[in-house]
Write an enzyme that holds these catalytic residues in place. Structure first.
Site, short mmCIF file in Angstrom:
data_model
loop_
_atom_site.label_atom_id
_atom_site.label_comp_id
_atom_site.label_asym_id
_atom_site.label_seq_id
_atom_site.Cartn_x
_atom_site.Cartn_y
_atom_site.Cartn_z
N ASP A 7 15.13 -16.45 -45.18
CA ASP A 7 16.49 -16.67 -44.70
C ASP A 7 17.29 -15.37 -44.71
O ASP A 7 16.89 -14.38 -45.35
CB ASP A 7 17.15 -17.71 -45.63
CG ASP A 7 18.29 -18.47 -44.98
OD1 ASP A 7 18.73 -18.08 -43.88
OD2 ASP A 7 18.75 -19.45 -45.59
N ASP A 56 0.81 -1.22 0.00
CA ASP A 56 0.00 0.00 0.00
C ASP A 56 0.84 1.27 0.00
O ASP A 56 0.32 2.38 -0.07
CB ASP A 56 -1.04 -0.01 1.13
CG ASP A 56 -0.40 0.12 2.51
OD1 ASP A 56 0.80 0.42 2.59
OD2 ASP A 56 -1.13 -0.08 3.50
N ASP A 92 21.44 -24.72 -38.34
CA ASP A 92 21.87 -25.50 -39.50
C ASP A 92 22.53 -26.80 -39.06
O ASP A 92 22.80 -27.68 -39.89
CB ASP A 92 22.85 -24.69 -40.36
CG ASP A 92 22.11 -23.83 -41.36
OD1 ASP A 92 20.90 -24.02 -41.53
OD2 ASP A 92 22.76 -22.96 -41.98
C1 DGJ Z 1 20.90 -21.33 -44.58
C2 DGJ Z 1 19.74 -22.08 -44.01
O1 DGJ Z 1 19.83 -22.15 -42.62
C3 DGJ Z 1 19.69 -23.46 -44.65
O2 DGJ Z 1 18.69 -24.24 -44.08
C4 DGJ Z 1 19.48 -23.29 -46.12
O3 DGJ Z 1 18.23 -22.71 -46.35
C5 DGJ Z 1 20.59 -22.42 -46.72
N1 DGJ Z 1 20.74 -21.20 -46.01
C6 DGJ Z 1 20.31 -22.14 -48.16
O4 DGJ Z 1 21.22 -21.27 -48.70
#
Ligand code: DGJ
Length: 741
Positions: free
Chosen positions: A490, A49, A555
């Protein structure tokens, strides 16, 4: 609920399990009082409060007079610690100008309370404009507290949007210059989070390409710890979120844990400041490196949000709050798509740039036969893009690859019962492209300086409206002319030479332009779904997730590495958005061989995708894939919509055991994956969470066979089936379903 005590001018933001309180003090400053889990049994009437005079003790030393916990710290009031805002004024307002010689620029902002209001459905900066709803579109309250400078015609409104059911506050600020001269903003955090003194154990993630989300837990030394990305995208090196707690007082499932995540994909910084006084402040906002914001007369600037909360249920509780918030309040719901993400096939690792119409059709047929629902063609389908050396920027279907255009492939994909997706990298251009030959001035660069290439590409200047318009038109044309349901967006390099026609604003403008293109595309094509990718996981944050449906996590598709990457990712981001593929062995990134079972069991922890070259798999292997995919579809709602428990973490056990459970407790999924194991090492059986103790659960394997039956009570006390002696590469996923005794 927002409670305001007019007598003491105290605000309480009351959330399901936590409270956040601050007060306007005698001088009109907004001073933080508390942020904590609500004690068990507390009711909505239990508030702070503001009468007890509670005030964090000031230091006794005359050298330290800046520990007051202002809700917004301005340079001027604060000069030797981090600030929320540093701004400068070229001169004094006219009526004061004559009084004394100017010591300009005047780098001093003093803010005092002016007014407050509670509004419904306020939006932070860079909020999506695509118009799509979220899974829970119900209205939310925002408290807006306006503070005015004592001398300059300048105001800051602090905004607090409440999502009580997830204990989440979104904090942002709005600057307003109502004067006649521009105000130069030199540093701007969206908000500062005052943690309790001593809450110095910090969890964050770092990484690089193919090594995203490496978790680190550290004790904050006195001083400053910076987590940041100086870039145009969120970045691999770090991700904009943190968890923090008192050392030794929180663990995976217990103890108060504070957390924050930035909803911004530009150049960001989280600054964890541990003062000698014991105070802990976590600032989140624009990276001050090369930062400049000119607020012209009459102009406002609204920052993105710093999403934050506190959970009393450890790091797991913090993650679950962020997951639920993201699922229900952040991710868009495109019409025609179900709540759950589809099983994806992506041809990147199968074919790389060796694309052909016949090859894609062959893959599509095999993908459909094993149960894939969305078929995505990756890089290499356009312009002169036969390798990564050429073609970026020329978004026209290559007749060399698809002599009849894309439509015959799309028709076949649809005939096979799948949706169709395609890869794009709209922010980039290869110097060897028609676009660059026509517009060499359209890339980020400084005149007469080198244009450093990375992956043979340069970055388009999204500070130029004509470039943004060109890219929007190219994508819109592509989607309008083809039945495209999904794009994988991407972004494959970090920035160098950030010279733009937008000047230093490019650090914000670039992300804003990406957001604007995505939003416009989604408005024009409401059925469109988008995956965020940046060389794997370099664009994952709550800002991009308001306009994308999922992200490419890394990736690195090696199942052993993925256990760790996905565990780190799960600290902040939900399984339903975390795309995870099963790919070939030896793995293309690491050369490692892992069993198909492990590859599936790990990929099924997120939104399952297949990236293997299906032409290289035997019929027996394809059948096995089909079996796993069918199993995934049975457990998908639990994985994607359930609450996640990290039962056993990799760093402690060399194995990772996770569980997902639906809120009605009727179904759960248990998943174990062993990365490291030594002879005679015995892990304890994982003890499950969140089940109904008096219900009986049947644990079914991927073939639908019952391998275990136990009560919720037994599973939550004795633990799960004992796999403790199993070695490296062992994994299993079990579907727990409530049955009659
Ligand atoms: C980077 C992405 O993470 C991959 O999966 C793929 O799409 C390549 N680029 C393509 O150039």
């Amino acid at each position: 609920m927002i409670d305001f005590n007019a007598a003491t001018r105290t605000f309480n933001l009351i959330l399901a399990g936590s409270v956040y309180a601050f007060q306007v003090d005698g001088e009109g400053r907004l001073v933080h009082l508390a942020w904590a889990p609500r004690p068990a049994g507390a009711t909505d009437d239990d508030v702070i409060d503001g009468r007890n005079g509670f005030k964090a003790a000031d230091s006794v030393a005359s050298f330290e007079r800046q520990t007051r916990r202002d809700e917004f710290l301005t340079f001027g009031d604060v000069t030797y610690h981090e600030v929320s805002l540093k701004a400068s004024f070229a001169s004094l307002p006219r009526d004061l100008a004559a009084q004394e010689a100017l010591h300009g620029p005047i780098r001093d902002v003093r803010l005092r309370y002016a007014s407050h209001e509670v509004v419904t459905d306020a939006q932070p900066g860079l909020a999506p404009t695509h118009g799509l709803p979220t899974s829970d579109p119900s209205p939310r309250q925002t408290l807006r507290v306006t503070l005015r400078d004592t001398v300059q015609p300048f105001a800051v409104t602090l905004c607090y949007r409440l999502t009580p059911e997830h204990d989440i506050l979104e904090r942002w600020c709005e600057l307003e210059n109502s004067g006649q001269e521009a105000v130069t903003v030199e540093a701007l955090n969206f908000a500062v989070l005052h943690l309790p003194k001593g809450a110095t154990e910090l969890t964050s993630v770092y990484g690089n390409w193919a090594r995203e989300f490496t978790t680190q837990r550290e004790r904050l030394p006195v001083g400053i710890r910076v987590i940041e990305q100086r870039g145009l995208q969120t970045g691999h090196f770090a991700n904009p979120f943190f968890l923090a707690n008192w050392p030794g007082q929180a663990w995976e499932e217990c103890g108060p844990v504070y957390f924050g995540a930035l909803a911004f994909s530009g150049s960001w910084r989280i600054t964890a400041e541990h003062l000698a006084s014991g105070d802990v402040r976590i600032h989140g906002g624009y990276n001050p490196f090369d930062f400049r914001l000119d607020l012209e007369p009459g102009q406002r600037h609204v920052t993105p949000a710093w999403v934050c909360g506190v959970s009393n249920a450890g790091w797991g509780g913090a993650s679950r709050r962020l997951h639920a918030f993201t699922r229900q309040r952040v991710l868009p719901r495109a019409p025609g798509w179900s709540e759950e993400r589809p099983v994806l096939y992506n041809s990147w690792e199968a074919t790389y740039f060796d694309l052909s119409q016949a090859g894609q059709v062959e893959l599509a047929r095999k993908a459909a036969a094993i149960g894939v629902e969305l078929f995505c063609v990756d890089d290499g389908w356009f312009g002169a893009r036969r390798s990564d050396l050429a073609g970026l920027g020329d978004w026209v279907v290559s007749p060399e690859v698809f002599p009849g255009g894309l439509n015959p492939l799309i028709d076949e994909v649809r005939r096979l019962g799948m949706r169709f997706g395609i890869w794009v990298e709209p922010e980039m251009v290869n110097p060897d492209s028609d676009l660059y030959r026509q517009h060499p001035d359209w890339v980020l660069h400084f005149p007469s300086r080198p244009r450093t290439e990375a992956r043979a590409q340069l970055i388009l200047d999204f500070g130029r409206p004509e470039v943004v318009a060109y890219i929007y038109d190219a994508l819109d044309r592509l989607i309008s002319q083809h039945a495209i349901d999904f794009i994988k967006w991407d972004m494959n390099r970090n920035v160098t030479e950030p010279g733009s026609t937008a000047g230093q604003a490019i650090w914000r403008r670039h992300a804003a332009a990406v957001y604007a293109i995505m939003d416009r595309l989604r408005r024009a094509h409401p059925h469109l779904s988008i995956e965020s990718c940046s060389g794997g996981g370099a664009r994952i944050d709550l800002g991009i997730l308001t306009r994308t449906d999922q992200f490419w996590t890394s990736d690195n598709t090696d199942a052993f590495d993925r256990i760790r990457i996905q565990e780190g990712c799960s600290l902040a981001y939900p399984a339903m958005a975390m795309e995870a593929w099963v790919t070939d062995v030896p793995n293309h990134q690491t050369g490692r061989i892992s069993p198909l079972s492990l590859r599936f069991d790990v990929a099924m922890r997120g939104a399952l995708g297949i990236g293997a070259n299906l032409n290289r798999l035997s019929q027996a292997e394809l059948d096995e894939c089909a079996g796993y995919i069918a199993f995934y579809k049975r457990i998908r709602s639990v994985v994607q919509q359930g609450e996640l428990y990290r039962l056993q973490r990799l760093e402690e056990y060399g194995a990772s055991a996770v569980q997902y459970v639906l809120s009605d407790q009727r179904e759960a999924v248990y998943s174990l994956a062993v990365r490291d194991h030594q002879i005679d090492q015995h892990r304890p059986p994982a003890v499950l969470k969140g089940l109904n103790p008096s219900a009986t659960y049947s644990a079914l394997d991927h073939r639908g066979q019952e391998v275990y039956r136990a009560s919720g009570f037994e599973l939550m006390t004795q633990g799960m089936i004992d796999d403790s002696g199993k070695g490296i590469g062992y994994s299993r996923t079990l579907h727990l379903v409530q049955v009659e005794k």
